[in-house]
Design a protein around this motif. Structure first.
Motif, PDB file in Angstrom:
ATOM      1  N   LEU A 193       0.887  -1.151   0.178  1.00  0.00           N
ATOM      2  CA  LEU A 193       0.038  -0.163  -0.017  1.00  0.00           C
ATOM      3  C   LEU A 193       0.900   1.261   0.033  1.00  0.00           C
ATOM      4  O   LEU A 193       1.721   1.232   0.786  1.00  0.00           O
ATOM      5  N   ASP A 194       0.516   2.034  -0.668  1.00  0.00           N
ATOM      6  CA  ASP A 194       1.207   3.697  -0.765  1.00  0.00           C
ATOM      7  C   ASP A 194       1.025   4.326   0.377  1.00  0.00           C
ATOM      8  O   ASP A 194       0.220   3.978   1.310  1.00  0.00           O
ATOM      9  N   GLY A 195       1.822   5.217   0.497  1.00  0.00           N
ATOM     10  CA  GLY A 195       1.823   6.297   1.557  1.00  0.00           C
ATOM     11  C   GLY A 195       0.768   7.136   1.633  1.00  0.00           C
ATOM     12  O   GLY A 195       0.021   7.338   0.902  1.00  0.00           O
ATOM     13  N   VAL A 196       0.735   7.903   2.621  1.00  0.00           N
ATOM     14  CA  VAL A 196      -0.508   9.026   2.905  1.00  0.00           C
ATOM     15  C   VAL A 196      -0.303  10.295   2.015  1.00  0.00           C
ATOM     16  O   VAL A 196       1.145  10.573   1.702  1.00  0.00           O
ATOM     17  N   SER A 197      -1.197  11.010   1.455  1.00  0.00           N
ATOM     18  CA  SER A 197      -0.926  12.306   0.989  1.00  0.00           C
ATOM     19  C   SER A 197      -1.499  13.299   2.293  1.00  0.00           C
ATOM     20  O   SER A 197      -2.606  13.374   2.638  1.00  0.00           O
ATOM     21  N   ASN A 198      -0.553  14.192   2.629  1.00  0.00           N
ATOM     22  CA  ASN A 198      -0.819  14.888   3.912  1.00  0.00           C
ATOM     23  C   ASN A 198      -1.757  15.986   3.491  1.00  0.00           C
ATOM     24  O   ASN A 198      -2.652  16.218   4.296  1.00  0.00           O
ATOM     25  N   ASN A 199      -1.827  16.634   2.231  1.00  0.00           N
ATOM     26  CA  ASN A 199      -2.636  17.598   1.850  1.00  0.00           C
ATOM     27  C   ASN A 199      -4.082  17.040   1.502  1.00  0.00           C
ATOM     28  O   ASN A 199      -4.397  16.776   0.170  1.00  0.00           O
ATOM     29  N   PHE A 200      -5.162  16.963   2.693  1.00  0.00           N
ATOM     30  CA  PHE A 200      -6.216  16.418   2.366  1.00  0.00           C
ATOM     31  C   PHE A 200      -7.300  17.029   1.551  1.00  0.00           C
ATOM     32  O   PHE A 200      -8.331  16.565   0.992  1.00  0.00           O
ATOM     33  N   SER A 201      -7.036  18.536   1.382  1.00  0.00           N
ATOM     34  CA  SER A 201      -7.761  19.312   0.844  1.00  0.00           C
ATOM     35  C   SER A 201      -7.621  19.528  -0.969  1.00  0.00           C
ATOM     36  O   SER A 201      -8.342  20.129  -1.489  1.00  0.00           O
ATOM     37  N   ASP A 202      -6.223  18.939  -1.116  1.00  0.00           N
ATOM     38  CA  ASP A 202      -6.085  19.168  -2.588  1.00  0.00           C
ATOM     39  C   ASP A 202      -6.266  17.881  -3.266  1.00  0.00           C
ATOM     40  O   ASP A 202      -5.372  17.080  -3.464  1.00  0.00           O
ATOM     41  N   LEU A 203      -7.541  17.814  -3.568  1.00  0.00           N
ATOM     42  CA  LEU A 203      -7.964  16.361  -4.297  1.00  0.00           C
ATOM     43  C   LEU A 203      -7.635  16.416  -5.562  1.00  0.00           C
ATOM     44  O   LEU A 203      -7.416  15.296  -5.996  1.00  0.00           O
ATOM     45  N   ASP A 204      -7.096  17.401  -6.382  1.00  0.00           N
ATOM     46  CA  ASP A 204      -6.657  17.062  -7.646  1.00  0.00           C
ATOM     47  C   ASP A 204      -5.129  16.219  -7.606  1.00  0.00           C
ATOM     48  O   ASP A 204      -4.735  15.395  -8.146  1.00  0.00           O
ATOM     49  N   ARG A 205      -4.312  16.973  -6.477  1.00  0.00           N
ATOM     50  CA  ARG A 205      -2.934  16.258  -6.476  1.00  0.00           C
ATOM     51  C   ARG A 205      -3.062  14.898  -5.638  1.00  0.00           C
ATOM     52  O   ARG A 205      -2.418  14.128  -5.905  1.00  0.00           O
ATOM     53  N   PHE A 206      -3.960  14.575  -4.877  1.00  0.00           N
ATOM     54  CA  PHE A 206      -4.328  13.549  -4.157  1.00  0.00           C
ATOM     55  C   PHE A 206      -4.591  12.511  -5.405  1.00  0.00           C
ATOM     56  O   PHE A 206      -4.070  11.364  -5.421  1.00  0.00           O
ATOM     57  N   ARG A 207      -5.482  12.749  -6.395  1.00  0.00           N
ATOM     58  CA  ARG A 207      -5.669  11.725  -7.374  1.00  0.00           C
ATOM     59  C   ARG A 207      -4.717  11.292  -8.248  1.00  0.00           C
ATOM     60  O   ARG A 207      -4.309  10.539  -8.788  1.00  0.00           O
ATOM     61  N   ALA A 208      -3.553  12.539  -8.734  1.00  0.00           N
ATOM     62  CA  ALA A 208      -2.523  12.330  -9.443  1.00  0.00           C
ATOM     63  C   ALA A 208      -1.534  11.180  -8.373  1.00  0.00           C
ATOM     64  O   ALA A 208      -0.920  10.490  -9.196  1.00  0.00           O
TER      65      ALA A 208
END
Ligand code: COA
Ligand code: MG
Length: 293
Positions: A193-208
Motif C-alpha cells: 500500500l502506498d503512503g499517505v497524502s498529507n494535504n487532504f484538501s487538494d484532491l487534484d494532487r491526491f488523485r494524481a
C-alpha cells in the motif's frame, strides 16, 4: 483468486478519536487502521489503547479489514498494544519502523507467546532507510513466517524525515523506494500500500498520487481523511474498460479453435497466455470488490 482481499483504501485514525473510530465503520473503505503510534501523544497511549479495544467490541466494521498500528518494537507500549490487538480480535497489526528480518522473527516470537492465531495478519511499515536497504530480505522473511505477514505499507513521511528527501508532487525523490518495495513485495507474494497524502484538501494532487501509485503497481493507498476515500477506491478499482477487455480475453481463449493456443488474436491485438493470467486477476479483483461493496 477467490481469496483476494480488496485493499484499495486503508484509512488511518488516531486511537484517541472516538468519533473517527465510529465513523470509519460506515465509510466505504477496505481497511481501517486504528493508530496507537505517531497519531497518538505519549501521555495518552493507554487511553487510545482502551478506546480502540472498545471500538473493536462495539462497532460493526463489516467487510472492512481491522488493523491496529502498534508502537514500535522495543518501546514501552509494544507488548500491551499487541496483547490488546489480539485479545480484541482485530484482523491484524501494522508494525512501524521495521529495519530488517530480525524484527520479523521478534514479532513472530511475541505473537506466539501471547497465543495469536496463525491467521493473524502482520502488516509492516516500510519507512526507514535501513528497511530500504534490506527490502528483499524483509520480503523473503515475511513470506516464510507462520503468521500472515502479507502486506507492506509505505511510510513516506518517515522516509522523508530520515533521509531528507523532498515530497514533491511528481514523487521523483521517493521513486526508488516505492518501486523497490513493490518489486520486493511481488517477488514474495505480498501486498503493498502506498503512503499517505498529507494535504487532504487538494484532491487534484491526491488523485494524481493515486494514479501514480496504481501505475507503480500498488494494491491501494493509505488515507488520513474521509474526503480521500472515493477517489482512492475509484483509482484502485479496475475500470469498466479493463473488465470488459479482460472478459473478452478469457472468452476468446475458451473458444474451441483457441483451446491449447499460447498466442491468439483478439480484435486485432496479440494476446498471450500472460495476458490471460492478467485478465483472470483483473476479473477476480473486480468480483471481490463487487462482492464486498
Ligand atoms: N477517520 C475517520 N473519520 C475521520 C477521520 C479519519 N481519519 N478524519 C476526520 N474524520 C471525520 C471527523 O470525525 C468528522 O466527522 P463528523 O463531521 O461526521 O463528526 C469528519 O470526518 C470531518 O472531519 P474534519 O473536521 O474535516 O477533520 P478534522 O479537522 O477534525 O481532522 C485530521 C483532520 C487530519 C486531524 C484528521 O483527519 C485525522 O486525525 N486524520 C488521521 C491522522 C492519522 O491517523 N495520522 C497517523 C497516520 S499518518
Ligand atoms: Mg511512520
Amino acid at each position: 483468486m477467490a481469496s483476494y482481499q480488496p485493499l484499495r483504501s486503508a484509512l488511518y485514525m488516531p486511537g484517541t478519536n472516538a468519533r473517527a473510530l465510529e465513523k470509519a465503520a460506515g465509510l466505504e473503505v477496505d481497511c481501517v487502521i486504528m493508530d496507537l503510534e505517531d497519531g497518538v501523544a505519549p501521555d495518552v497511549k493507554a487511553d487510545a489503547r482502551s478506546q480502540i479495544q472498545t471500538a473493536l467490541k462495539t462497532h460493526d466494521y463489516g467487510r472492512r479489514t481491522r488493523i491496529v498500528r502498534l508502537n514500535e518494537i522495543g518501546s514501552a507500549w509494544f507488548e500491551d498494544d499487541a496483547r490488546m490487538a489480539v485479545a480484541a480480535a482485530s484482523d491484524g497489526i501494522l508494525v512501524p519502523k521495521i529495519n530488517g528480518p530480525d524484527d520479523l522473527h521478534d514479532i513472530s516470537n511475541r505473537l506466539s507467546a501471547i497465543g495469536a492465531s496463525k491467521s493473524f495478519q502482520v502488516w509492516l511499515m516500510m519507512e526507514t532507510a535501513m528497511a530500504m536497504l534490506n527490502i528483499a530480505d524483509i520480503a523473503r522473511t515475511a513470506a516464510s513466517q507462520d503468521y500472515g505477514f502479507n502486506c507492506f505499507v509505505m511510510g513516506t513521511n518517515d522516509l522523508a524525515k530520515e533521509t531528507g528527501a523532498a515530497q514533491t508532487p511528481d514523487r521523483l525523490p521517493m521513486l526508488f523506494w516505492l518501486s523497490s518495495s513493490v518489486t520486493a513485495a511481488r517477488a514474495y507474494g505480498l501486498s503493498v500500500l502506498d503512503g499517505v497524502s498529507n494535504n487532504f484538501s487538494d484532491l487534484d494532487r491526491f488523485r494524481a498520487e493515486c494514479v501514480h501509485g496504481k501505475e507503480l503497481g500498488m494494491d491501494g493507498k493509505t488515507l488520513i481523511h474521509p474526503k480521500q476515500v472515493a477517489v482512492c477506491n475509484e483509482t484502485f478499482s479496475p475500470s469498466d474498460e479493463e473488465i470488459t477487455w479482460s472478459r473478452k480475453i478469457i472468452t476468446a481463449f475458451e473458444e474451441p479453435q483457441n483451446k491449447g493456443q499460447g498466442v491468439i488474436s483478439v480484435e486485432g491485438k496479440m494476446v498471450e497466455i500472460l495476458h490471460l493470467e492478467i485478465a483472470r486477476k483483473t476479473v477476480a479483483i473486480a468480483d471481490a470488490i463487487a462482492d464486498a461493496t
